[in-house]
Scaffold this motif. Structure first.
Motif, PDB file in Angstrom:
ATOM      1  N   GLY A 225      12.433  -7.521 -56.060  1.00  0.00           N
ATOM      2  CA  GLY A 225      12.368  -7.893 -57.461  1.00  0.00           C
ATOM      3  C   GLY A 225      13.440  -8.873 -57.876  1.00  0.00           C
ATOM      4  N   HIS A 226      14.642  -8.749 -57.284  1.00  0.00           N
ATOM      5  CA  HIS A 226      15.767  -9.606 -57.684  1.00  0.00           C
ATOM      6  C   HIS A 226      15.959 -10.810 -56.765  1.00  0.00           C
ATOM      7  N   GLY A 227      14.994 -11.044 -55.881  1.00  0.00           N
ATOM      8  CA  GLY A 227      15.017 -12.266 -55.097  1.00  0.00           C
ATOM      9  C   GLY A 227      15.885 -12.239 -53.860  1.00  0.00           C
ATOM     10  N   GLU A 228      16.465 -11.072 -53.530  1.00  0.00           N
ATOM     11  CA  GLU A 228      17.247 -10.994 -52.296  1.00  0.00           C
ATOM     12  C   GLU A 228      16.320 -11.086 -51.085  1.00  0.00           C
ATOM     13  N   LEU A 229      15.142 -10.478 -51.203  1.00  0.00           N
ATOM     14  CA  LEU A 229      14.058 -10.670 -50.238  1.00  0.00           C
ATOM     15  C   LEU A 229      13.012 -11.520 -50.953  1.00  0.00           C
ATOM     16  N   LYS A 230      12.884 -12.764 -50.557  1.00  0.00           N
ATOM     17  CA  LYS A 230      12.090 -13.726 -51.310  1.00  0.00           C
ATOM     18  C   LYS A 230      10.602 -13.634 -50.977  1.00  0.00           C
ATOM     19  N   PRO A 231       9.744 -14.082 -51.919  1.00  0.00           N
ATOM     20  CA  PRO A 231       8.309 -14.098 -51.654  1.00  0.00           C
ATOM     21  C   PRO A 231       7.994 -14.833 -50.355  1.00  0.00           C
ATOM     22  N   GLY A 232       7.161 -14.235 -49.526  1.00  0.00           N
ATOM     23  CA  GLY A 232       6.782 -14.835 -48.257  1.00  0.00           C
ATOM     24  C   GLY A 232       7.738 -14.570 -47.113  1.00  0.00           C
ATOM     25  N   ALA A 233       8.887 -13.932 -47.392  1.00  0.00           N
ATOM     26  CA  ALA A 233       9.878 -13.685 -46.336  1.00  0.00           C
ATOM     27  C   ALA A 233       9.387 -12.612 -45.371  1.00  0.00           C
ATOM     28  N   GLN A 234       9.681 -12.812 -44.094  1.00  0.00           N
ATOM     29  CA  GLN A 234       9.324 -11.816 -43.087  1.00  0.00           C
ATOM     30  C   GLN A 234      10.432 -10.785 -42.987  1.00  0.00           C
ATOM     31  N   LEU A 235      10.052  -9.515 -42.870  1.00  0.00           N
ATOM     32  CA  LEU A 235      11.030  -8.432 -42.764  1.00  0.00           C
ATOM     33  C   LEU A 235      11.220  -8.063 -41.301  1.00  0.00           C
ATOM     34  N   GLY A 236      12.447  -8.199 -40.834  1.00  0.00           N
ATOM     35  CA  GLY A 236      12.779  -7.801 -39.473  1.00  0.00           C
ATOM     36  C   GLY A 236      13.252  -6.349 -39.459  1.00  0.00           C
ATOM     37  N   GLU A 237      12.528  -5.511 -38.775  1.00  0.00           N
ATOM     38  CA  GLU A 237      12.828  -4.078 -38.802  1.00  0.00           C
ATOM     39  C   GLU A 237      14.230  -3.770 -38.281  1.00  0.00           C
ATOM     40  N   ALA A 238      14.588  -4.368 -37.159  1.00  0.00           N
ATOM     41  CA  ALA A 238      15.899  -4.089 -36.571  1.00  0.00           C
ATOM     42  C   ALA A 238      17.022  -4.555 -37.489  1.00  0.00           C
ATOM     43  N   ASP A 239      16.867  -5.737 -38.071  1.00  0.00           N
ATOM     44  CA  ASP A 239      17.890  -6.289 -38.956  1.00  0.00           C
ATOM     45  C   ASP A 239      18.046  -5.442 -40.217  1.00  0.00           C
ATOM     46  N   LEU A 240      16.922  -5.024 -40.813  1.00  0.00           N
ATOM     47  CA  LEU A 240      16.991  -4.207 -42.014  1.00  0.00           C
ATOM     48  C   LEU A 240      17.604  -2.846 -41.735  1.00  0.00           C
ATOM     49  N   ALA A 241      17.225  -2.252 -40.612  1.00  0.00           N
ATOM     50  CA  ALA A 241      17.775  -0.941 -40.253  1.00  0.00           C
ATOM     51  C   ALA A 241      19.286  -1.024 -40.094  1.00  0.00           C
ATOM     52  N   ARG A 242      19.756  -2.130 -39.500  1.00  0.00           N
ATOM     53  CA  ARG A 242      21.200  -2.315 -39.312  1.00  0.00           C
ATOM     54  C   ARG A 242      21.897  -2.505 -40.660  1.00  0.00           C
ATOM     55  N   LYS A 243      21.331  -3.355 -41.519  1.00  0.00           N
ATOM     56  CA  LYS A 243      21.960  -3.631 -42.807  1.00  0.00           C
ATOM     57  C   LYS A 243      21.998  -2.398 -43.710  1.00  0.00           C
ATOM     58  N   LEU A 244      20.936  -1.605 -43.664  1.00  0.00           N
ATOM     59  CA  LEU A 244      20.871  -0.412 -44.504  1.00  0.00           C
ATOM     60  C   LEU A 244      21.582   0.786 -43.877  1.00  0.00           C
ATOM     61  N   GLY A 245      21.871   0.693 -42.587  1.00  0.00           N
ATOM     62  CA  GLY A 245      22.536   1.792 -41.909  1.00  0.00           C
ATOM     63  C   GLY A 245      21.645   3.011 -41.733  1.00  0.00           C
ATOM     64  N   VAL A 246      20.351   2.749 -41.466  1.00  0.00           N
ATOM     65  CA  VAL A 246      19.393   3.846 -41.309  1.00  0.00           C
ATOM     66  C   VAL A 246      18.651   3.682 -39.994  1.00  0.00           C
ATOM     67  N   SER A 247      17.989   4.754 -39.568  1.00  0.00           N
ATOM     68  CA  SER A 247      17.160   4.675 -38.369  1.00  0.00           C
ATOM     69  C   SER A 247      15.817   4.059 -38.718  1.00  0.00           C
ATOM     70  N   ARG A 248      15.076   3.662 -37.691  1.00  0.00           N
ATOM     71  CA  ARG A 248      13.834   2.938 -37.940  1.00  0.00           C
ATOM     72  C   ARG A 248      12.731   3.833 -38.499  1.00  0.00           C
ATOM     73  N   GLY A 249      12.775   5.111 -38.223  1.00  0.00           N
ATOM     74  CA  GLY A 249      11.734   6.015 -38.715  1.00  0.00           C
ATOM     75  C   GLY A 249      11.636   6.034 -40.235  1.00  0.00           C
ATOM     76  N   PRO A 250      12.732   6.413 -40.928  1.00  0.00           N
ATOM     77  CA  PRO A 250      12.697   6.386 -42.402  1.00  0.00           C
ATOM     78  C   PRO A 250      12.443   4.987 -42.962  1.00  0.00           C
ATOM     79  N   LEU A 251      12.965   3.952 -42.280  1.00  0.00           N
ATOM     80  CA  LEU A 251      12.744   2.583 -42.734  1.00  0.00           C
ATOM     81  C   LEU A 251      11.260   2.251 -42.709  1.00  0.00           C
ATOM     82  N   ARG A 252      10.582   2.611 -41.623  1.00  0.00           N
ATOM     83  CA  ARG A 252       9.135   2.341 -41.527  1.00  0.00           C
ATOM     84  C   ARG A 252       8.372   3.056 -42.630  1.00  0.00           C
ATOM     85  N   GLU A 253       8.768   4.298 -42.910  1.00  0.00           N
ATOM     86  CA  GLU A 253       8.088   5.046 -43.981  1.00  0.00           C
ATOM     87  C   GLU A 253       8.314   4.377 -45.337  1.00  0.00           C
TER      88      GLU A 253
END
Length: 215
Positions: free
Chosen positions: A26-54
Motif C-alpha cells: 500500500g505504501h509503495g515499498e513493494l511496487k506494482p508489478g514487483a516480483q517477490l523473492g521468497e528467500a529475500d523476504l524471509a531474510r528481511k522479515l526474519g521468518v521461516s518460509r512456511g509462515p511467509l508462504r501462508e
C-alpha cells in the motif's frame, strides 16, 4: 517512508506477515508489478518460509499478489480497468456502511468524520499526508458502521487505493477539492440526510476514478 519489510519484533504468524506485506504494498515499498523473492523476504522479515508462504497466499486470495506460472509471485499492477473495478467495489461497501450508520444516531459518526476533515484541511500542501488522511476518513466511515464483514472486505480495497495514490501522487497534488468533498459527505451524515450522502459517495468515487485514470 516507513520501512515495513524489516524483522518482526514479535512472534511471527501468517496474519502478521500478511499485514506487513499489505502495508508495504500500500505504501509503495513493494511496487506494482514487483516480483517477490521468497528467500529475500524471509531474510528481511526474519521468518521461516512456511509462515511467509501462508501470509503471501492470503494476499494472493485478496488479489494483491498474483502468481504467474513459471515466473513467480508479483504485486498486482493496477490498470485503468482494475482501478474502475476497485472503486466499484469500494463504492458498494461504503454506500452500505453509510446506510447502516443512518439506521442509528448519525451525529456522533458525522462529528468523527468532520474531525478527520479538519485534519485534512490543516495538511494542505502535503499531498502524502492528505492522501493518508483521505484514506483514514474512508476507513473510519466503514468502521463506524460497526460491520466486521464490511471492514474486512474494505481492507483490501484500501490497500489498492493506497497503491494508486502513491503511484500517482501528482494527480492528487491539490487537496482543496478533497476537503470540500469529504466535508459535504461528513455533514450529510451528521445531519442524517441518507439520500444526499449516498449521492455524494457515488459522485466522490466517480471523481476519484476520473482523476486517477485521466492523469
Amino acid at each position: 517512508m516507513s520501512n515495513y519489510i524489516e524483522p518482526l519484533a514479535q512472534e511471527s504468524t501468517p496474519s502478521i506477515i500478511a499485514d506487513k506485506l499489505r502495508m508495504a504494498i500500500g505504501h509503495g515499498e513493494l511496487k506494482p508489478g514487483a516480483q517477490l523473492g521468497e528467500a529475500d523476504l524471509a531474510r528481511k522479515l526474519g521468518v521461516s518460509r512456511g509462515p511467509l508462504r501462508e501470509g503471501m497466499q492470503r494476499l494472493t486470495q485478496e488479489g494483491l499478489l498474483v502468481s504467474i506460472r513459471n515466473r513467480g509471485l508479483f504485486v498486482v499492477d493496477m490498470t485503468p480497468d482494475d482501478i474502475r473495478d476497485m472503486y466499484l467495489a469500494r463504492e458498494a461497501i461504503e454506500r452500505a456502511a453509510a446506510r447502516k450508520i443512518h439506521m442509528g444516531d448519525t451525529e456522533g459518526p458525522g462529528t468523527v468524520l468532520l474531525e478527520i476533515v479538519d485534519k485534512m484541511s490543516y495538511a494542505e500542501g502535503d499531498p502524502a499526508a492528505v492522501g493518508e488522511i483521505d484514506i483514514e476518513f474512508h476507513e473510519a466511515l466503514v468502521r463506524l458502521a460497526e460491520s466486521p464483514r464490511l471492514s474486512r472486505m474494505h481492507q483490501t480495497f484500501i490497500t489498492e487505493t493506497r497503491m494508486c495514490i502513491h503511484a500517482l501522487a501528482e494527480t492528487y497534488a491539490t487537496a482543496d477539492f478533497r476537503v470540500r468533498e469529504h466535508y459535504a459527505l461528513a455533514e450529510a451524515i451528521r445531519i442524517g440526510n441518507a439520500d444526499f450522502a449516498d449521492k455524494l459517495l457515488i459522485a466522490h468515487m466517480d471523481d476519484a476514478i476520473t482523476r486517477l485514470i485521466n492523469r
